[in-house]
Design a protein around this motif. Structure first.
Motif, PDB file in Angstrom:
ATOM      1  N   ILE A  81       2.491  -3.017  -5.062  1.00 35.14           N
ATOM      2  CA  ILE A  81       2.599  -2.094  -3.936  1.00 35.14           C
ATOM      3  C   ILE A  81       1.735  -0.865  -4.176  1.00 35.14           C
ATOM      4  O   ILE A  81       1.019  -0.392  -3.272  1.00 35.14           O
ATOM      5  CB  ILE A  81       4.073  -1.704  -3.716  1.00 35.14           C
ATOM      6  N   LEU A  82       1.762  -0.330  -5.390  1.00 37.08           N
ATOM      7  CA  LEU A  82       0.929   0.828  -5.716  1.00 37.08           C
ATOM      8  C   LEU A  82      -0.555   0.502  -5.562  1.00 37.08           C
ATOM      9  O   LEU A  82      -1.348   1.346  -5.134  1.00 37.08           O
ATOM     10  CB  LEU A  82       1.218   1.301  -7.134  1.00 37.08           C
ATOM     11  N   GLU A  83      -0.930  -0.721  -5.895  1.00 40.16           N
ATOM     12  CA  GLU A  83      -2.335  -1.117  -5.772  1.00 40.16           C
ATOM     13  C   GLU A  83      -2.763  -1.151  -4.307  1.00 40.16           C
ATOM     14  O   GLU A  83      -3.863  -0.691  -3.964  1.00 40.16           O
ATOM     15  CB  GLU A  83      -2.556  -2.477  -6.416  1.00 40.16           C
ATOM     16  N   PHE A  84      -1.924  -1.675  -3.432  1.00 41.25           N
ATOM     17  CA  PHE A  84      -2.227  -1.645  -2.003  1.00 41.25           C
ATOM     18  C   PHE A  84      -2.430  -0.195  -1.545  1.00 41.25           C
ATOM     19  O   PHE A  84      -3.388   0.128  -0.839  1.00 41.25           O
ATOM     20  CB  PHE A  84      -1.088  -2.271  -1.201  1.00 41.25           C
ATOM     21  N   LEU A  85      -1.519   0.690  -1.943  1.00 44.09           N
ATOM     22  CA  LEU A  85      -1.576   2.075  -1.499  1.00 44.09           C
ATOM     23  C   LEU A  85      -2.799   2.788  -2.056  1.00 44.09           C
ATOM     24  O   LEU A  85      -3.448   3.559  -1.340  1.00 44.09           O
ATOM     25  CB  LEU A  85      -0.300   2.807  -1.932  1.00 44.09           C
ATOM     26  N   ALA A  86      -3.134   2.528  -3.312  1.00 45.91           N
ATOM     27  CA  ALA A  86      -4.292   3.182  -3.920  1.00 45.91           C
ATOM     28  C   ALA A  86      -5.591   2.692  -3.295  1.00 45.91           C
ATOM     29  O   ALA A  86      -6.495   3.485  -3.005  1.00 45.91           O
ATOM     30  CB  ALA A  86      -4.295   2.935  -5.423  1.00 45.91           C
ATOM     31  N   ASN A  87      -5.700   1.383  -3.075  1.00 46.92           N
ATOM     32  CA  ASN A  87      -6.930   0.812  -2.522  1.00 46.92           C
ATOM     33  C   ASN A  87      -7.192   1.268  -1.096  1.00 46.92           C
ATOM     34  O   ASN A  87      -8.342   1.342  -0.654  1.00 46.92           O
ATOM     35  CB  ASN A  87      -6.866  -0.716  -2.562  1.00 46.92           C
ATOM     36  N   ARG A  88      -6.130   1.602  -0.366  1.00 48.28           N
ATOM     37  CA  ARG A  88      -6.288   1.973   1.036  1.00 48.28           C
ATOM     38  C   ARG A  88      -6.070   3.469   1.281  1.00 48.28           C
ATOM     39  O   ARG A  88      -5.860   3.911   2.399  1.00 48.28           O
ATOM     40  CB  ARG A  88      -5.322   1.139   1.880  1.00 48.28           C
ATOM     41  N   ALA A  89      -6.144   4.257   0.182  1.00 51.24           N
ATOM     42  CA  ALA A  89      -6.022   5.716   0.286  1.00 51.24           C
ATOM     43  C   ALA A  89      -4.809   6.118   1.116  1.00 51.24           C
ATOM     44  O   ALA A  89      -4.914   6.748   2.176  1.00 51.24           O
ATOM     45  CB  ALA A  89      -7.294   6.321   0.875  1.00 51.24           C
ATOM     46  N   ALA A  90      -3.638   5.740   0.647  1.00 53.78           N
ATOM     47  CA  ALA A  90      -2.399   5.942   1.392  1.00 53.78           C
ATOM     48  C   ALA A  90      -2.141   7.407   1.710  1.00 53.78           C
ATOM     49  O   ALA A  90      -2.530   8.315   0.971  1.00 53.78           O
ATOM     50  CB  ALA A  90      -1.219   5.385   0.595  1.00 53.78           C
TER      51      ALA A  90
END
Length: 305
Positions: A249-258
């Motif tokens: 989940i953190l990787e999704f957020l980091a990759n998409r500049a949450a």
């Protein structure tokens, strides 16, 4: 005759080479150019049929983070990969929650029964998701985990009034704090009880907000493993699979500049009794915390590969 007979042969061979060499060279150059063009096209455009990993609807997680000690701190963390949002909601320790046959402050609940009981009390008080996790750690462990990411730059002008800042010996300027300095500041904040709990919680939210904003790109690859390494010093209901899911989940957020949003739980503060009670504003804040709508830009980026 023999020597002279070779002259027409060499003349014919030379003429043939003069014709063939440019043709061969041109063919080689043309082939290389075509291959280079195809390579550029493959690099510039996504390949058809290659699956692109996008977050699933259940790629979200709610965690009650408790910092132990004489003055424990409480923070709700909401990671929502589909909406591309990281939410932070600091909860005052004075919040009144169900405990035993009556009520008690969240701080007293923690001291008497630990983080699992605090989680259950907040499920009832704030209508948190049933799958909310809890994670409790000491200031020393928290400092050890956070120190690897370096100092944070944080300002408290949005948490305190001008008078409160002066009483604390602070200014509204952004300052750089190490993990230990931030922990000591929050732990010893206003021991005399002159500052409202919501303002103290807002200061805690500001520190965590700065941490996630400045270090989000580093967290997917390091935080789950760091928590696993400290598992013997933690009080949590996380499993090995949950740590892996946290990293995804953190990787999704980091990759998409949450989008990172931090706030403190509002409520009714009774200074005389020392109680902090839930109000309609509290419930509205929790609903906003758990149901943040993505901006138009985030919505469009989420629909694109």
């Amino acid at each position: 005759m023999h020597k002279g007979g070779w002259r027409p042969f060499w003349a014919a061979l030379g003429a043939a080479l003069l014709v063939l060499l440019p043709l061969v060279g041109g063919t080689v150059l043309l082939t290389r150019r075509m291959l280079h063009t195809q390579l550029l096209a493959q690099t510039a455009e996504p390949q058809q049929g290659v699956p692109i990993t996008l977050p699933k609807e259940d790629d979200r997680m709610t965690v009650l983070l408790c910092t132990a000690g004489e003055q424990p701190g409480f923070l709700l963390l909401y990671l929502n990969a589909p909406q591309n949002v990281c939410g932070l909601l600091a909860v005052p320790g004075e919040l009144t929650v169900p405990f035993g046959d009556g009520e008690a402050s969240l701080t007293r609940c923690y001291a008497a029964a630990g983080p699992a009981r605090c989680r259950q009390a907040l499920l009832e008080t704030l209508a948190l998701p049933e799958d909310t996790f809890y994670l409790a750690l000491s200031p020393a462990v928290l400092e050890k985990l956070a120190s690897r990411y370096g100092a944070v730059r944080v300002g408290f002008s949005g948490a305190f009034t001008t008078e409160e800042l002066a009483a604390l010996g602070q200014t509204g300027n952004v300052q750089t704090l190490s993990a230990g300095e931030a922990s000591a500041f929050l732990t010893g904040l206003d021991e005399a009880g002159r500052i409202p709990p919501a303002h103290r919680a807002a200061a805690r939210a500001a520190v965590w907000d700065a941490f996630f904003r400045q270090d989000l790109e580093l967290l997917p690859a390091s935080l789950p493993d760091a928590l696993r390494a400290q598992s013997s010093a933690l009080l949590t209901d996380f499993t090995a699979q949950d740590y892996a899911r946290l990293g995804e989940i953190l990787e999704f957020l980091a990759n998409r500049a949450a989008s990172i949003r931090a706030d403190a739980l509002p409520g009714a503060w009774d200074r005389a009794s020392g109680t902090y009670s839930v109000t309609e504003a509290s419930r509205a804040a929790v609903q906003t915390f758990l149901n943040v709508s993505p901006t138009d830009e985030q919505a469009s980026s989420a629909s694109e590969p």
